[in-house]
Design an enzyme around this catalytic site. Sequence first.
Site, PDB file in Angstrom:
ATOM      1  N   SER A 263       0.841  -1.199   0.000  1.00 48.57           N
ATOM      2  CA  SER A 263       0.000   0.000   0.000  1.00 48.57           C
ATOM      3  C   SER A 263       0.871   1.242   0.000  1.00 48.57           C
ATOM      4  O   SER A 263       1.991   1.241   0.520  1.00 48.57           O
ATOM      5  CB  SER A 263      -0.900   0.029   1.237  1.00 48.57           C
ATOM      6  OG  SER A 263      -0.146   0.390   2.388  1.00 48.57           O
ATOM      7  N   ASP A 264       0.363   2.314  -0.596  1.00 45.08           N
ATOM      8  CA  ASP A 264       0.986   3.606  -0.334  1.00 45.08           C
ATOM      9  C   ASP A 264       0.723   3.941   1.131  1.00 45.08           C
ATOM     10  O   ASP A 264      -0.201   3.417   1.756  1.00 45.08           O
ATOM     11  CB  ASP A 264       0.436   4.681  -1.261  1.00 45.08           C
ATOM     12  CG  ASP A 264       1.445   5.801  -1.488  1.00 45.08           C
ATOM     13  OD1 ASP A 264       2.339   5.978  -0.638  1.00 45.08           O
ATOM     14  OD2 ASP A 264       1.338   6.498  -2.509  1.00 45.08           O
ATOM     15  N   TRP A 265       1.543   4.818   1.698  1.00 49.35           N
ATOM     16  CA  TRP A 265       1.503   5.094   3.134  1.00 49.35           C
ATOM     17  C   TRP A 265       0.214   5.847   3.467  1.00 49.35           C
ATOM     18  O   TRP A 265       0.050   7.012   3.126  1.00 49.35           O
ATOM     19  CB  TRP A 265       2.745   5.882   3.528  1.00 49.35           C
ATOM     20  CG  TRP A 265       3.938   5.051   3.873  1.00 49.35           C
ATOM     21  CD1 TRP A 265       4.660   5.120   5.036  1.00 49.35           C
ATOM     22  CD2 TRP A 265       4.565   4.023   3.087  1.00 49.35           C
ATOM     23  NE1 TRP A 265       5.691   4.197   5.013  1.00 49.35           N
ATOM     24  CE2 TRP A 265       5.653   3.513   3.836  1.00 49.35           C
ATOM     25  CE3 TRP A 265       4.322   3.458   1.841  1.00 49.35           C
ATOM     26  CZ2 TRP A 265       6.487   2.491   3.374  1.00 49.35           C
ATOM     27  CZ3 TRP A 265       5.140   2.441   1.370  1.00 49.35           C
ATOM     28  CH2 TRP A 265       6.199   1.967   2.127  1.00 49.35           C
TER      29      TRP A 265
END
Length: 738
Positions: A263-265
């Site tokens: 996932s992106d943060w």
Amino acid sequence: MKHHIIAAATLLLSAIPAVRAEVPVYQDESRPIDERVEDALKRMTLREKVAMCHAQGKFCSPGVPRLGIPDLWMSDGPHGVRAEVNWNDWGVAGWTNDSITAFPALTALAATWNPTLAGLYGNAIGEEALYREKDVMLGPGVNIYRTPLNGRNFEYMGEDPYLAGEMVVPYIREMQKNGVAACVKHYALNNQERWRGHINVNLSDRALHEIYLPAFKKAVIDGGSWSIMGAYNKVRGEHACHNDLLLNKILKGDWNFDGVVISDWGGTHDTREAALNGLDLEMGTYTNGLTTESANGTDAYYLANPYLAMLESGELPMSTLDDKVRRLLRLNFRTAARRNKAYGSIASPEHYAVAEAIGNEAVVLLKNAPVGKKQPALLPVDASRYDRILVVGENATRNLMAGGGSSELKPKDIVTPLEALKAIYGDKVEYTEGYRSGRAMYSNVDKIPVEVVDSLRNTAVDMARKGGLVIFIGGLNKNNSQDCEDSDRKEYGLPFGQPALIEQIAAVNPDVVVVLLGGNAVEMPWASKVPAILQGWYLGSMGGNPIANILSGAVNPSGKLPFSFPARLEDNAAHHFGTISYPGDSINQEYLEDILVGYRWHDTKKIPALYPFGHGLSYTTFSYGKPVASAGTISEGENITISIPVTNTGDREGKETVQLYIGDEKASVIRPLKELKGFDKVALAPGEMQTVTFTVTPDDLKFYDPSTSSWIAEPGRFKAYIGSSSTDIRATVPFELR
């Protein structure tokens, strides 16, 4: 006494029978990796499996300590290894040994149109990541350049999926030879920063498959990327980080991706969706990916304790967990757990040479005209003509690796354009700031007093009036609302009063070259008033040298634009249809231009760009001869070749990028006038000729058919366009598909 003790101990040890520990299958690197994965998987507890699926720190996820499987360490940086941040917040750790090589931004790499340089780039970053003990590098990025207002365009590889795909593959392959995983991002349709966390993108299947997915597909299938990062935005109602269509059906289904979806943060939003819709590793939840934090620890992540509870209660099947852990183990065995890795190197002469070589081929000469009727073109600089060289502009001295969000870098060395020009021209060089931007990181904006702005401008104009050559070095920077994560640009024109400054300088001194540094197209109402313009990008640690090399003529420019420069913002396809197309209504966004992105729009709608895709001038000239095709027709399963001689007709060595476009003369669906399907960069000495050959396959003629979810080509007439840019076409070849 000491010797007696050692002797006694040796005698005692010799009496103990030797016990040879058997190496577990999962630790035996001679075994097939999937066999090792299965062996490790069956040894793990439920809690150990769940722990692997989420972060334990800002850039770290757990291994399995009980089994000796190491943690996985990541770093931001498509253009270099980011400086260390704290364990679980965004504060800078303050290390003194984490300075690195800053490489040119990916727009600059794309502007080289040179896949060999892309491979050198990936290998060099891989070596620096090894030295810093990183297992996963969060890049490269291949989102498509849709609008010049996107704050992160500088991190990507332009508007054309074919060019981006050809450049990303060698980058990934060479990086991963070091045992460092590429994490290709941001999958998919992360084409703006405004409302990035929730904007819902709606588009046609054709646009999805023909424009926005091909570079990712090449990265996975041809590049063999070991990981991929989900995007923040929604796609057709589901967040991209847990999107059934993108992750399960396309990435893991159609493309057989065997790596890890990260996932992106802050890009994860739901336990059930994350479990079922293809996410493997959750990072940075409860932050905005840049500055904010939460009191919640990583055990509160969606794929942490909530996931464990739903697995134990039977609400979610164990198969979802085992698939994630298989992928995570596979990634770990390819990277962190890999024995006998090289040590890597950092900020080395070899890496600096790679960075400078990329910069030399990235700089694009947009315009080069004479100052007077009897004068030669202004560039390269004829130093004998000028007693003084005035350099104007903040970007001549500014550290352009600072700011920009997650791509911010801490270079060990920086060569600024001013320093590089002084190294060539010495005391002839004078400098004045001309304009000042201040710092604008996220929500904090420096306000420059009006009297300071006026003073800087008046000083620059007064100094330009004294004669000599003026080199204006401006453009964008990585302040908030410029080229920066989490914000889009607010205007298409140059910021900080630069347009007025350029016009005032040109009014008092005609000998002006404008050097634009940045990662985006800009409006140029002043272009007709200056004889020479360079697009210089963000060129990293050695960034000043390529600028000076091109201006002085030490290097012949060979860069080509990886995206179009519209004359006006409304000439860009995404902006033509109003706010629902860009930026959306804050909830939804419609890609109404469909497949007509970039030059496809300009060509098909007959809206000329100020500087077209593929454009870039040289200090020499190239002539194209008559093309020869191996056949006039093509059938399924057959190819045709098209060859064309290219000759350097000038007086200096140069490199030319020969571009092949294909157009469908008549189709049952809307198709662009032409689309890039091949390119070849050739180096030619004066008078030298080389034959460039392209192979055209039936696949090059296809479009995506949503009704059958397949690629088809309709029989009929096609045309091959061969040229020096998307508008500078030197030859055409008609042919027919049976």
